[in-house]
Design a protein around this motif. Structure first.
Motif, PDB file in Angstrom:
ATOM      1  N   PRO A 151       0.832  -1.209   0.000  1.00  0.00           N
ATOM      2  CA  PRO A 151       0.000   0.000   0.000  1.00  0.00           C
ATOM      3  C   PRO A 151       0.866   1.259   0.000  1.00  0.00           C
ATOM      4  N   ALA A 152       0.447   2.244  -0.784  1.00  0.00           N
ATOM      5  CA  ALA A 152       1.182   3.509  -0.834  1.00  0.00           C
ATOM      6  C   ALA A 152       0.984   4.278   0.461  1.00  0.00           C
ATOM      7  N   LEU A 157       4.238   9.177  -1.495  1.00  0.00           N
ATOM      8  CA  LEU A 157       3.645  10.177  -2.382  1.00  0.00           C
ATOM      9  C   LEU A 157       4.167  11.584  -2.111  1.00  0.00           C
ATOM     10  N   SER A 158       5.124  11.692  -1.172  1.00  0.00           N
ATOM     11  CA  SER A 158       5.694  12.998  -0.791  1.00  0.00           C
ATOM     12  C   SER A 158       4.605  13.965  -0.330  1.00  0.00           C
ATOM     13  N   VAL A 159       3.687  13.440   0.457  1.00  0.00           N
ATOM     14  CA  VAL A 159       2.585  14.242   0.986  1.00  0.00           C
ATOM     15  C   VAL A 159       2.777  14.408   2.485  1.00  0.00           C
ATOM     16  N   GLU A 160       2.695  15.642   2.959  1.00  0.00           N
ATOM     17  CA  GLU A 160       2.817  15.903   4.386  1.00  0.00           C
ATOM     18  C   GLU A 160       1.445  15.778   5.047  1.00  0.00           C
TER      19      GLU A 160
END
Length: 234
Positions: A151-152, A157-160
């Motif tokens: 799972p991602a 995803l470089s999401v904060e």
């Protein structure tokens, strides 16, 4: 008849006390020696309850002995790696990048159907999705998926994202837990105002939780849940 009733209550209370001291684990998480001790304790508890001619102490003393034995074995296993390996065994790698090891399956008295069932329970329906599958010493299967099937995560995803907060139950099945108000920083009045806003009373609430961000989950016995609303503290 009254004697059997009283003996059963005493045995139950003592057995509950012993099991609490032995720790909280589900049956599926017990090590082999813990499962054996649990079976013995259960059998010992039945003896004085079913036969009133046997003194109650003949059941309680052996149960307490099993508890002491459990503590000693646990302590020894935690200090001595060889003894722990002898007692509980070692994890077994059933699936590796080379594929399924049928010889280890035979050694564990498992077949491929058992393995596929355990993989599905872990959320993987195809063996080719799995990099490693390890049978733990307590009988559970740990699965490491291949990178393409993992799972991602927000990091991928470089999401904060903000750190998750622990929700605390404020009302559960109509029971109010005042001690948890201090953990969330809200007041009893603000809880009552929230309930009044939604035309509820405490006894109407199946579950009300709140985290430190004062975000609530409110599920009444009748009606839809209120999710994500912020509670107004006074």
């Amino acid at each position: 008849m009254l004697t059997v009733f009283l003996r059963s209550i005493i045995t139950y209370i003592f057995l509950l006390f012993i099991m609490r001291l032995m720790g909280k684990r589900q049956l599926s998480e017990l090590q082999p020696f813990e499962f054996v001790i649990t079976l013995i304790v259960a059998e010992l508890a039945c003896i004085p309850m079913s036969d009133t001619s046997i003194p109650l102490s003949y059941g309680i003393i052996p149960m307490f002995t099993m508890f002491i034995l459990h503590i000693l074995i646990t302590k020894l296993a935690s200090k001595n790696h060889r003894f722990n390996r002898f007692l509980n065994g070692t994890p077994v790698v059933l699936i590796s990048p080379k594929g399924i090891d049928h010889r280890l399956l035979d050694k564990l008295d498992m077949n491929v159907t058992d393995l596929l069932h355990a993989l599905r329970a872990a959320g993987y329906f195809y063996p080719n999705q799995v990099a490693y599958a390890i049978m733990e010493t307590n009988g559970t299967l740990s699965v490491l998926p291949k990178s393409a099937f993992a799972p991602a995560t927000p990091e991928d995803l470089s999401v904060e994202v903000e750190d998750s907060e622990m929700p605390y139950p404020i009302i559960c099945e109509g029971t109010f837990f005042a001690d948890n108000l201090l953990l969330t920083g809200i007041s009893e009045e603000s809880v009552d105002d929230l309930l009044k806003k939604h035309d509820m009373r405490r006894k109407d609430v199946l579950l009300l939780t709140c985290d430190k961000q004062k975000e609530v989950y409110l599920q009444p016995y009748v009606g839809d849940a209120v999710i994500g609303e912020k509670i107004c503290n006074e």
